[in-house]
Scaffold this motif. Structure first.
Motif, mmCIF file in Angstrom:
data_model
loop_
_atom_site.group_PDB
_atom_site.id
_atom_site.type_symbol
_atom_site.label_atom_id
_atom_site.label_comp_id
_atom_site.label_asym_id
_atom_site.label_seq_id
_atom_site.Cartn_x
_atom_site.Cartn_y
_atom_site.Cartn_z
ATOM 1 N N VAL B 312 1.017 -1.388 -0.047
ATOM 2 C CA VAL B 312 0.037 0.020 0.170
ATOM 3 C C VAL B 312 0.963 1.256 -0.056
ATOM 4 C CG1 VAL B 312 -1.515 1.336 1.392
ATOM 5 C CG2 VAL B 312 -1.892 -1.110 1.025
ATOM 6 N N ILE B 313 1.998 1.272 0.697
ATOM 7 C CA ILE B 313 2.721 2.457 0.645
ATOM 8 C C ILE B 313 3.217 2.981 -0.487
ATOM 9 C CG2 ILE B 313 4.964 1.090 1.536
ATOM 10 C CD1 ILE B 313 3.975 4.379 2.965
ATOM 11 N N THR B 314 3.633 2.021 -1.356
ATOM 12 C CA THR B 314 4.083 2.237 -2.849
ATOM 13 C C THR B 314 2.830 2.901 -3.692
ATOM 14 O OG1 THR B 314 5.177 0.287 -2.904
ATOM 15 C CG2 THR B 314 4.962 1.128 -4.836
ATOM 16 N N LEU B 315 1.675 2.444 -3.241
ATOM 17 C CA LEU B 315 0.452 3.205 -3.990
ATOM 18 C C LEU B 315 0.679 4.699 -3.506
ATOM 19 C CD1 LEU B 315 -2.554 0.792 -4.135
ATOM 20 C CD2 LEU B 315 -1.705 2.481 -5.925
ATOM 21 N N ILE B 316 0.662 4.849 -2.223
ATOM 22 C CA ILE B 316 0.539 6.017 -1.586
ATOM 23 C C ILE B 316 1.882 7.029 -2.144
ATOM 24 C CG2 ILE B 316 0.755 7.353 0.751
ATOM 25 C CD1 ILE B 316 -0.694 4.788 1.991
ATOM 26 N N ALA B 318 2.823 6.928 -4.794
ATOM 27 C CA ALA B 318 2.613 7.284 -6.300
ATOM 28 C C ALA B 318 1.710 8.296 -6.324
ATOM 29 C CB ALA B 318 2.078 5.944 -6.800
ATOM 30 N N ALA B 319 0.869 8.539 -5.121
ATOM 31 C CA ALA B 319 -0.171 9.564 -5.053
ATOM 32 C C ALA B 319 0.420 10.888 -4.161
ATOM 33 C CB ALA B 319 -1.492 9.053 -4.358
ATOM 34 N N GLY B 320 1.802 10.874 -4.285
ATOM 35 C CA GLY B 320 2.384 12.053 -3.733
ATOM 36 C C GLY B 320 2.711 12.087 -2.366
ATOM 37 N N GLY B 321 3.000 10.500 -1.767
ATOM 38 C CA GLY B 321 3.416 10.348 -0.518
ATOM 39 C C GLY B 321 2.311 10.608 0.602
ATOM 40 N N LEU B 322 2.900 10.067 2.070
ATOM 41 C CA LEU B 322 1.934 9.871 3.011
ATOM 42 C C LEU B 322 1.961 11.454 3.693
ATOM 43 C CD1 LEU B 322 0.404 7.854 4.539
ATOM 44 C CD2 LEU B 322 2.140 7.803 6.264
ATOM 45 N N PRO B 323 0.805 12.072 3.849
ATOM 46 C CA PRO B 323 0.794 13.324 4.377
ATOM 47 C C PRO B 323 1.162 13.450 5.733
ATOM 48 C CG PRO B 323 -1.364 13.009 3.146
ATOM 49 C CD PRO B 323 -0.684 11.619 3.198
ATOM 50 N N GLU B 324 1.311 14.575 6.358
ATOM 51 C CA GLU B 324 2.194 14.606 7.597
ATOM 52 C C GLU B 324 1.367 14.438 8.760
ATOM 53 O OE1 GLU B 324 4.949 14.488 9.916
ATOM 54 O OE2 GLU B 324 5.416 14.732 8.008
ATOM 55 N N ASP B 325 -0.009 14.756 8.350
ATOM 56 C CA ASP B 325 -1.175 14.728 9.612
ATOM 57 C C ASP B 325 -2.141 13.486 9.378
ATOM 58 O OD1 ASP B 325 -2.267 15.725 7.372
ATOM 59 O OD2 ASP B 325 -3.563 17.099 8.329
ATOM 60 N N THR B 326 -1.594 12.564 8.596
ATOM 61 C CA THR B 326 -2.294 10.891 8.537
ATOM 62 C C THR B 326 -2.697 10.578 9.903
ATOM 63 O OG1 THR B 326 -1.348 10.961 6.674
ATOM 64 C CG2 THR B 326 -2.387 8.898 7.254
ATOM 65 N N GLY B 327 -3.996 10.357 10.152
ATOM 66 C CA GLY B 327 -4.558 9.644 11.168
ATOM 67 C C GLY B 327 -5.111 8.226 11.082
ATOM 68 N N LYS B 328 -5.374 8.061 9.497
ATOM 69 C CA LYS B 328 -5.946 6.758 9.355
ATOM 70 C C LYS B 328 -5.890 6.349 7.926
ATOM 71 C CE LYS B 328 -10.196 5.795 11.393
ATOM 72 N NZ LYS B 328 -11.664 5.936 11.543
ATOM 73 N N VAL B 329 -5.548 5.096 7.465
ATOM 74 C CA VAL B 329 -5.315 4.786 6.188
ATOM 75 C C VAL B 329 -6.543 3.437 6.145
ATOM 76 C CG1 VAL B 329 -3.842 3.717 4.303
ATOM 77 C CG2 VAL B 329 -2.853 5.345 6.120
ATOM 78 N N ILE B 330 -7.176 3.767 5.053
ATOM 79 C CA ILE B 330 -8.366 2.712 4.965
ATOM 80 C C ILE B 330 -8.178 2.094 3.526
ATOM 81 C CG2 ILE B 330 -10.918 2.502 4.821
ATOM 82 C CD1 ILE B 330 -10.738 5.281 6.310
ATOM 83 N N ASN B 331 -8.551 0.400 3.761
ATOM 84 C CA ASN B 331 -8.605 -0.219 2.579
ATOM 85 C C ASN B 331 -9.908 -0.290 2.128
ATOM 86 O OD1 ASN B 331 -8.338 -2.334 0.738
ATOM 87 N ND2 ASN B 331 -7.518 -3.751 2.172
ATOM 88 N N GLY B 332 -10.348 0.313 1.175
ATOM 89 C CA GLY B 332 -11.734 0.293 0.726
ATOM 90 C C GLY B 332 -12.481 1.790 0.824
#
Lengths: 332, 445, 288
Positions: B312-316, B318-332
């Motif tokens: 999943v991290i590879t996909l993220i 590709a979309a510009g990286g994991l934002p700093e204030d991420t609280g939750k990552v959802i599959n679906g």
């Protein structure tokens, strides 16, 4: 790495919350409040404020010192109870009685059962009925509307239209003659009549009701069923004998019927859950109200009828389930 | 356009937030390594047929689904099998997976890599179903039910309609939307293949009208296929649920506890139709899929065609990286998706989106007393009483739960979404469903 | 006047009598129709039970236990925690059965994944019930076998013998209050709590971990996980320890509480409770 949150789905939540709903109700009560201030003057403002402050204070004291639980006085429910209690008593009620009523409403009607969401009976009505039975004289001394009265005590008192009809009919006078003693329907609609502080103006209450319907705070089922069944039932008697029983419109516009149908019967906690249940509940309230008004000892029956139907709510919830999706048709 | 249809009972309308609907599908290069879980479908996990150290080609069978409800799994990249080990997947637990280190991008010979559209075929129903099964096609909507099983209509039942689900009622997701726009013709051919396999002569594609472009596009394409009709639907969640979609399109109610075939319907996702097209006419196994990566804080929300097993991290990234204030990552989707507790979780056949929520968005509202406002009752699309089911579960009154039809709940999340008191209704109902299910199985012996 | 009174009295007596008579007949018929024949022994057993209706036996009160015992015709599998073995002996005597000797047991938590030892990697934000957390994910600490810390066991305990330690996030079992009703054992979705022999002076030694993952994986999540190294196995002279699926288990029937194994455990996964404090050990064994 950042600490992620793990929780069950869904991850979206509607913008609605208990306090938003409650303050929505309070907001919708503003027109009725303004009318009551207009006709009953300073006295109405003082009674309303006293009831609200007393309700919040009692809730605070009970939660803080008796239950020792979390404080929820600002969720708005105590404010609603206070406003509705004030709306249900005469505007010139001695303030001591208002405080007693608030204590009973919050203490006996609500917190005894565990607070918000747990009470079987509408707290404001519990308070009102307690006052009604304990202090019948003060509770039935209604001030007559006089525009922008600033005095607290010198209001002219007189009977409400319902009392006029009830007394008159029991003395054998025909309704048509009695109708001359009460304001015409336009005045009844606007609220220019004797009665409890907030129940007078049908149009202001309807306005609040429409707001609540648009904001989806309440659904139409209970008010429509309540008012409809009351009108139909009163209409039947009126058709049988118009000289003994007043017409349905009179019933709808006088007393606490509007306030009861739109604000008291629709109280979330004390009304049924399913749509069919709500309709049955509303019809029950309507029938009882008219029965009490026409045949009971009291001229007004809204408070009692709603409280009686409140008692049936658990039964209605048990018996009337919503229609299930894909329900199989039972054989036989 | 015709009148828009929808289902009657309950439903909510969460904010749509379809941020990536204008982004065309972007094909990502195979990642350095993939972890392909053995259980990406409903049913029995597949059994590996390769060993550590084996060289595999992309598209090669690496695990075989032997049971009736199971599916084949293919290598999504070429390279060497690093190991067969347990890795954390979207369930939050470690599950068996085949880890492959990528070397080049060599595909097996059988796959037709030509992008051109194939419309002519001379295949019988059995052959189509066989190819679907061989190539490991499963439901792409999220439930991942093996597609070939759905193609086999049980004895005594007759399929009348093939219903194609292009609803994508989950907010934020746009994978199906883009697929319909960009691969519309392939989807149409896929639908004809599915109809042939099922032996039905009517197919209806249901599309919510917030995807007006896709609706129009498919309507135009459908002119060439008289058996396929396209129906616009009013936006309402959960319209993409099988039973609700059937109700909306053909006004039939699937009885409680029964499958759609009971009312003569078979439901497939548009993504599945595309996968069927590729599997049958290009002989390409299900080894990649479209995944939406979106979220208010994501720099470049988009739709990506990725290999199964990509972290999943590879996909993220590709979309510009994991934002700093991420609280939750959802599959679906945000309504039914699972929150991930690890970002190395692999993309599977059922991953329709990866959503990134900021910390503020991840918080659940505080829990308060139930005020019995009856909202949960009003919006439940199955006509259940969520507040009651949650209460009964808490009190362990399981028989009553069963009588109140707790097993009808499809966990759409509408009740928890709408609850003003922030009650975790669905959490409790899920526990209840598990317990009642266990009770029913024990009773059956 | 008198006549009228007589008439009234007569009428009342006759009508009330008639109603009474009819009611009596109906009651009699109904009683016959719905007669419930109960084993008299149920009452006998119930008499002997403590009437606490605590549910500690796993049944809905003492009456239910009495019914179950009489139905099963044996005491096997039944236990009255508050009454203890005395009550069971009494019942056995009254019924004329043989009563097995019951060894005093106690609930033991086999996880030591405190917030410090297994630091949270994610944040859990859903209903505070282990049953749901278990279905959702491996747990905040990341161990798929470890305690989830939502306290379902504490809620299940009817004897106030458990509480959640806010610091560690683990439940604590109180030796003097636990009556070994095993309600918590049944409630725990991960089967972390085990009923073990209470031991002399409440002393007990056990492996405080049930993780069956490979050592490295387990250690990554939790510093005090059993890694299945087998050192304790070699140390034990009584064959009390077995190693299966990367996890050591101490059989409480065979364990003699010799205290040889706890010091050799490299991850301190073996716990000893209620023993006197050890003398200062050489530094090397304490290490790691």
């Amino acid at each position: 790495m950042k600490v992620l949150t793990v929780s069950g789905s869904p991850h979206f939540h509607a913008e609605e919350s208990v306090s938003k709903l409650m303050y929505g109700v309070v907001f919708s009560l503003i027109p009725a409040m303004l009318v009551s201030f207009y006709f009953f003057g300073l006295a109405a403002i003082v009674v309303t404020l006293t009831a609200v402050v007393a309700c919040m204070a009692f809730e605070f004291l009970i939660q803080k010192y008796l239950i020792k639980g979390p404080l929820t006085i600002f969720d708005g429910s105590a404010i609603i109870t206070g406003v509705l209690l004030a709306f249900n008593v005469p505007a010139n009620l001695p303030l001591g009685l208002v405080v007693i009523g608030s204590a009973v409403a919050i203490g006996m009607g609500k917190m005894t059962f565990g607070g918000l969401g747990k009470n079987p009976f509408n707290p404001a009505l519990v308070g009102r009925v307690f006052l009604m039975i304990s202090f019948p004289v003060q509770m039935t001394t209604y001030p007559q509307p006089s525009v922008l009265n600033v005095s607290l005590t010198d209001a002219v008192t007189g009977p409400t239209p319902l009392t006029i009809i009830k007394d008159g009919v029991s003395r054998g006078m025909p309704v048509s003659e009695l109708m001359g003693q009460i304001p015409d329907y336009i005045n009844l609609l606007m609220g220019n009549l004797g009665g409890s502080a907030g129940e007078i103006s049908a149009i202001a209450i309807l306005l609040g009701g429409v707001y609540m319907l648009i904001r989806k705070i309440i659904s139409w089922h209970i008010p429509v069923a309540y008012l409809g069944s009351a009108a139909i039932f009163a209409g039947i008697f009126w058709l049988i004998s118009p000289e003994v029983y007043p017409d349905p419109l009179f019933h709808l516009l006088t007393g606490g019927l509007m306030l009861g149908a739109i604000y008291m019967a629709t109280d979330y906690t004390t009304s049924p859950m399913s749509r069919t249940g709500m309709i049955i509940f509303g019809i029950g309230c309507g029938l009882l109200t008219i029965i009490i008004r026409l045949f009971g000892a009291y001229p007004e029956g809204v408070a009692f009828s709603i409280l009686i139907m409140n008692a049936f709510v658990p039964l209605i919830n048990r018996g009337l389930k919503p229609k299930r999706f894909g329900e199989e048709v039972k054989n036989g | 356009m015709e009148k828009l249809k929808t289902f009657v009972m309950g439903g909510v309308h969460p904010p749509e937030n379809k941020l990536a609907e204008k982004q065309s599908i972007l094909r990502l290069d195979p990642p350095e390594s993939v972890a392909i879980p053995l259980s990406q479908h409903l049913g029995v996990p597949a059994a590996p047929v390769v060993n550590k150290g084996d060289e595999v080609l992309a598209g090669q069978l690496i695990a075989k689904g032997e049971a009736f409800i199971s599916a084949n799994i293919h290598a999504s990249v070429s390279g060497k099998v690093a190991k067969i080990d347990a890795v954390i997947d979207s369930s939050g637990y470690r599950k068996k997976a085949i880890l492959i280190n990528t070397e080049g991008d060599k595909w097996t010979d059988g796959i037709d890599q030509d992008e051109s559209l194939v419309t002519d075929y001379d295949l019988d129903s059995k052959e189509i179903t066989r190819r679907i099964q061989d190539n490991g096609v499963v439901g792409m909507g999220g439930a991942t039910f093996p597609s070939h099983v759905k193609m086999m209509v049980p004895k005594g039942k007759k399929a009348e309609y093939l219903i194609i689900n292009g609803v994508e009622c989950e907010p934020c997701l746009t994978a199906d939307h883009r697929l319909m726009l960009e691969k519309g013709e392939e989807i149409m051919v896929g639908i004809t293949l599915q109809m042939k396999a099922l032996g039905v002569d009517k197919a209806i594609i249901g599309i919510e009208n917030n995807k007006a472009d896709a609706l129009e596009h498919l309507e135009r394409l459908a002119e060439k296929y008289p058996a396929i009709s396209v129906q616009g639907l009013k936006v309402k969640y959960p319209q993409g649920a099988e039973k609700q979609l059937i109700k909306a399109l053909v006004n039939r109610e699937v009885p409680s506890g029964k499958l759609p075939i009971e009312v003569g319907c078979v439901v497939h996702n548009v993504g599945t139709s595309f996968a069927v097209y590729e599997a049958v006419l290009k002989n390409k196994p299900l080894m990649e899929r479209v995944v939406t990566v979106s979220g208010t804080s994501v720099k470049k929300p988009g739709n990506f065609m990725v290999r199964i097993g990509t972290p999943v991290i590879t996909l993220i990234e590709a979309a510009g990286g994991l934002p700093e204030d991420t609280g939750k990552v959802i599959n679906g989707g945000p309504m039914m998706g699972k929150a991930l507790n690890d970002l190395n979780v692999p993309v599977t056949k059922g991953t329709s989106g990866i959503l990134i929520f900021t910390e503020a968005e991840s918080k659940r509202p505080p829990e308060q007393n139930c005020i019995r406002c009856a909202r949960c009752l009003t919006i439940c699309p199955m006509g259940l009483e969520p507040y009651l089911l949650a209460q009964l579960t808490d009190k362990k009154r399981l028989e009553e739960c069963e009588d109140e039809r707790i097993m009808d709940c499809m966990e759409c999340g509408s009740c928890l979404y709408i609850c003003p008191s922030g009650k975790p209704l669905l959490d409790h109902i899920r526990v209840g469903k598990t317990r009642v299910g266990k009770m029913i199985r024990e009773r059956a012996g | 006047m008198n006549e009228i009174l007589n008439e009234i009295t007569l009428f009342s007596v006759v009508s009330l009598g008639a109603i009474g008579g009819v009611a009596a007949i109906i009651l009699f018929l109904v009683a016959q129709k719905f007669k419930v024949i109960e084993d008299p022994r149920i009452d006998q057993v119930e008499e002997l039970l403590p009437a606490a209706n605590c549910g500690g036996c796993g049944l809905a009160g003492c009456r239910a236990l009495a019914e179950a015992i009489v139905k099963a015709e044996s005491l096997e599998g039944f236990n009255c925690p508050p009454g203890g073995s005395d009550v069971m002996q009494d019942i056995a005597k009254a019924m004329g059965w043989e009563a097995g000797e019951t060894t005093p047991m106690i609930a033991v938590l086999r996880c030591n994944g405190t917030r410090e030892q297994a630091p949270p990697k994610v944040r859990y934000d859903s209903a505070m019930t282990c049953a749901f957390a278990h279905a959702l994910f491996a747990g905040e600490g990341g161990c798929p076998y470890g305690c989830l810390g939502c306290g379902d066991c504490v809620l299940a305990c009817s004897f106030d013998a458990m509480y959640m330690d806010k610091e560690t996030g683990l439940p604590v079992i109180l030796d003097d209050k636990c009556v070994a009703c095993a309600a918590c054992v049944k409630e725990c979705p991960r089967n972390i709590i085990e009923m073990r022999k209470k031991g002399k002076k409440d002393r007990r030694i056990f492996v405080s971990c049930i993780n069956e993952e490979k050592g490295g994986v387990a250690r990554k999540n939790c510093k005090v996980a059993c890694i299945g190294c087998g050192k304790c196995l070699k140390e034990c002279k009584f064959d009390a320890i077995t190693l299966e699926n990367n996890l050591a288990y101490i059989d409480f029937e065979k364990c003699t509480l010799c205290r040889k194994c706890p010091p050799v455990c490299p991850t301190n996964a073996i716990h000893e409770l209620n023993f006197p404090v050890r003398k200062q050990k050489p530094a090397e064994t304490v290490e790691s």
